[in-house]
Design an enzyme around this catalytic site. Sequence first.
Site, PDB file in Angstrom:
ATOM      1  N   THR A  14       0.814  -1.186   0.026  1.00 53.32           N
ATOM      2  CA  THR A  14      -0.035  -0.067  -0.129  1.00 53.32           C
ATOM      3  C   THR A  14       0.591   1.275  -0.029  1.00 53.32           C
ATOM      4  O   THR A  14       0.484   2.396  -0.768  1.00 53.32           O
ATOM      5  CB  THR A  14      -0.827   0.023   1.425  1.00 53.32           C
ATOM      6  OG1 THR A  14      -1.587  -1.148   1.034  1.00 53.32           O
ATOM      7  CG2 THR A  14      -1.800   1.259   1.304  1.00 53.32           C
ATOM      8  N   ASP A  58       2.349  -7.606  -3.693  1.00 55.95           N
ATOM      9  CA  ASP A  58       1.567  -7.563  -2.824  1.00 55.95           C
ATOM     10  C   ASP A  58       2.257  -8.558  -1.654  1.00 55.95           C
ATOM     11  O   ASP A  58       2.628  -9.383  -1.962  1.00 55.95           O
ATOM     12  CB  ASP A  58      -0.011  -8.192  -2.732  1.00 55.95           C
ATOM     13  CG  ASP A  58      -0.807  -8.305  -1.528  1.00 55.95           C
ATOM     14  OD1 ASP A  58      -1.703  -6.944  -1.811  1.00 55.95           O
ATOM     15  OD2 ASP A  58      -0.749  -8.717  -0.640  1.00 55.95           O
ATOM     16  N   SER A  59       2.355  -8.072  -0.575  1.00 52.35           N
ATOM     17  CA  SER A  59       3.406  -9.009   0.671  1.00 52.35           C
ATOM     18  C   SER A  59       2.910 -10.449   0.716  1.00 52.35           C
ATOM     19  O   SER A  59       3.356 -11.223   1.268  1.00 52.35           O
ATOM     20  CB  SER A  59       3.595  -8.004   1.809  1.00 52.35           C
ATOM     21  OG  SER A  59       2.359  -8.265   2.595  1.00 52.35           O
ATOM     22  N   SER A  60       1.629 -10.513   0.218  1.00 47.93           N
ATOM     23  CA  SER A  60       0.843 -12.135   0.413  1.00 47.93           C
ATOM     24  C   SER A  60       1.839 -13.084  -0.284  1.00 47.93           C
ATOM     25  O   SER A  60       1.872 -14.126  -0.357  1.00 47.93           O
ATOM     26  CB  SER A  60      -0.516 -12.147   0.134  1.00 47.93           C
ATOM     27  OG  SER A  60      -1.292 -11.245   0.709  1.00 47.93           O
ATOM     28  N   THR A  90       2.186  -4.417   4.575  1.00 48.98           N
ATOM     29  CA  THR A  90       2.054  -4.706   6.051  1.00 48.98           C
ATOM     30  C   THR A  90       1.678  -6.101   6.604  1.00 48.98           C
ATOM     31  O   THR A  90       2.129  -6.752   7.387  1.00 48.98           O
ATOM     32  CB  THR A  90       0.999  -3.909   6.459  1.00 48.98           C
ATOM     33  OG1 THR A  90      -0.307  -4.039   6.044  1.00 48.98           O
ATOM     34  CG2 THR A  90       1.455  -2.578   6.968  1.00 48.98           C
ATOM     35  N   ASP A  91       1.115  -6.801   5.530  1.00 49.02           N
ATOM     36  CA  ASP A  91       0.537  -8.216   5.816  1.00 49.02           C
ATOM     37  C   ASP A  91       1.425  -9.155   6.158  1.00 49.02           C
ATOM     38  O   ASP A  91       1.292  -9.896   7.016  1.00 49.02           O
ATOM     39  CB  ASP A  91      -0.313  -8.618   4.688  1.00 49.02           C
ATOM     40  CG  ASP A  91      -1.650  -7.991   4.247  1.00 49.02           C
ATOM     41  OD1 ASP A  91      -1.990  -7.450   5.402  1.00 49.02           O
ATOM     42  OD2 ASP A  91      -2.307  -8.189   3.210  1.00 49.02           O
ATOM     43  N   GLN A 277       0.081 -20.282  21.979  1.00 49.62           N
ATOM     44  CA  GLN A 277      -0.996 -19.486  21.227  1.00 49.62           C
ATOM     45  C   GLN A 277      -1.394 -17.969  21.863  1.00 49.62           C
ATOM     46  O   GLN A 277      -1.931 -17.368  21.155  1.00 49.62           O
ATOM     47  CB  GLN A 277      -2.386 -20.277  21.072  1.00 49.62           C
ATOM     48  CG  GLN A 277      -2.221 -21.614  20.463  1.00 49.62           C
ATOM     49  CD  GLN A 277      -3.569 -22.137  20.672  1.00 49.62           C
ATOM     50  OE1 GLN A 277      -4.752 -21.783  20.870  1.00 49.62           O
ATOM     51  NE2 GLN A 277      -3.490 -23.746  20.460  1.00 49.62           N
ATOM     52  N   CYS A 278      -0.931 -17.865  22.923  1.00 47.92           N
ATOM     53  CA  CYS A 278      -0.908 -16.562  23.456  1.00 47.92           C
ATOM     54  C   CYS A 278      -0.001 -15.677  22.842  1.00 47.92           C
ATOM     55  O   CYS A 278       1.105 -16.030  22.683  1.00 47.92           O
ATOM     56  CB  CYS A 278      -0.602 -16.555  24.931  1.00 47.92           C
ATOM     57  SG  CYS A 278      -1.807 -17.600  25.646  1.00 47.92           S
TER      58      CYS A 278
HETATM   59  N1  ASP Z   1      -2.187  -6.477   1.274  1.00 46.21           N
HETATM   60  C1  ASP Z   1      -1.284  -5.316   1.203  1.00 46.21           C
HETATM   61  C2  ASP Z   1       0.274  -6.047   1.464  1.00 46.21           C
HETATM   62  O1  ASP Z   1       0.770  -6.394   2.481  1.00 46.21           O
HETATM   63  C3  ASP Z   1      -1.455  -4.507   2.592  1.00 46.21           C
HETATM   64  C4  ASP Z   1      -0.314  -3.339   2.951  1.00 46.21           C
HETATM   65  O2  ASP Z   1       0.148  -2.933   2.117  1.00 46.21           O
HETATM   66  O3  ASP Z   1      -0.479  -2.985   4.160  1.00 46.21           O
HETATM   67  O4  ASP Z   1       0.978  -6.039   0.580  1.00 46.21           O
END
Ligand code: ASP
Length: 353
Positions: A14, A58-60, A90-91, A277-278
């Site tokens: 993003t 995209d970081s996914s 961020t992901d 898990q915590c």
């Molecule tokens: N889906 C985006 C990513 O992780 C979200 C972001 O950039 O914050 O690439």
Amino acid sequence: MNGTKILIIYTGGTIGMVEDQASDSLHPFDFDHIKSELPELRKMQCKIEALAFNNPIDSSDMNPDVWNYLGDLIEKNYDKFDGFVILHGTDTMAFTASALSFMLEGLDKPVILTGSQLPIGVLRTDGKENLITAIEIAMSKDHMNRPLVPEVGVYFEHRLLRGNRSHKMSAYHFNAFDSPNYPPLAEAGIELRFFRHLIRKSDPYDFKYTPLKVCDIGIITLYPGMSPKQIERVLQGPEKYYILQVFGSGNAPTSSSFLNALRQAVRLGKLILSISQCEVGSSNLSKYIGAKELRKAGVVHGYDMTFEAAVTKLIYLDSIDLSTDQIRMYLQRDIRGEMTIGEDLRTQIETIG
Ligand code: ASP
């Protein structure tokens, strides 16, 4: 302007988006013209160069190949720059920060990851502050001209966190990241405050970058009523490494069928790493009976490692030439500040904080 040089690497996400007024849509920022897009950078007391992935992702879609590409870029530019700022979605930022912390051994320069919840080109963006302060952190030096943060960090919404302790907590708030088991390394208020006693000292050996191999890891998240048969089935898979996400302070069912399934897998040479898990606290395999039984069954103690650190540490240890026993030993040893061993974490956090 002083002689400090910072390299910005844009991977995607993003933060790198700007609004195109004409078409009313978002498109990737032009990193070749970063200073015209972001004139604030001209005021910074350092020389900035920027590189962008040809095809920002995209970081996914992050994976060990992309981590290796980043590691290569840092290695090739290591002597030319004083610090690195990686712009990242961020992901999976916490995974990349953890992976880089293991891959970049003997690091004595800052590698700061940041991103944003809103694109840099929209009015209410958090991206500008995140980027500008991440650069300021990367260029900060002590009175001996040594970098103040010689480690991999995540800077987000006024706090610098240790990379391999960070975790994305919110897909909504600007304050998206936390470091539940380790205090922030720095805070940005009207001035930057570095908590130097919490920042890792650079290792006393030369910088060395280790590329990662692809490695599948089996994940078992316990839940009440999960049948031992199911665990047995998962452990019969082709994976060599498993992360067992246990309850509370390292607890798990005490039934003999459950423990036998684990024992059998360990006997076959599989390595099972337990984490809690915590989010706050540690998998302590000597606290409760269930936890002690896990240890007796041969499960390895992951202490207070985040899931992100556990996954990337396993991938890293698998990528270097080690025996299973050595991997087991390093998993229980703090190698990059990723775990706290043998202390009451709450007391520690409260005292330091
Ligand atoms: N889906 C985006 C990513 O992780 C979200 C972001 O950039 O914050 O690439």
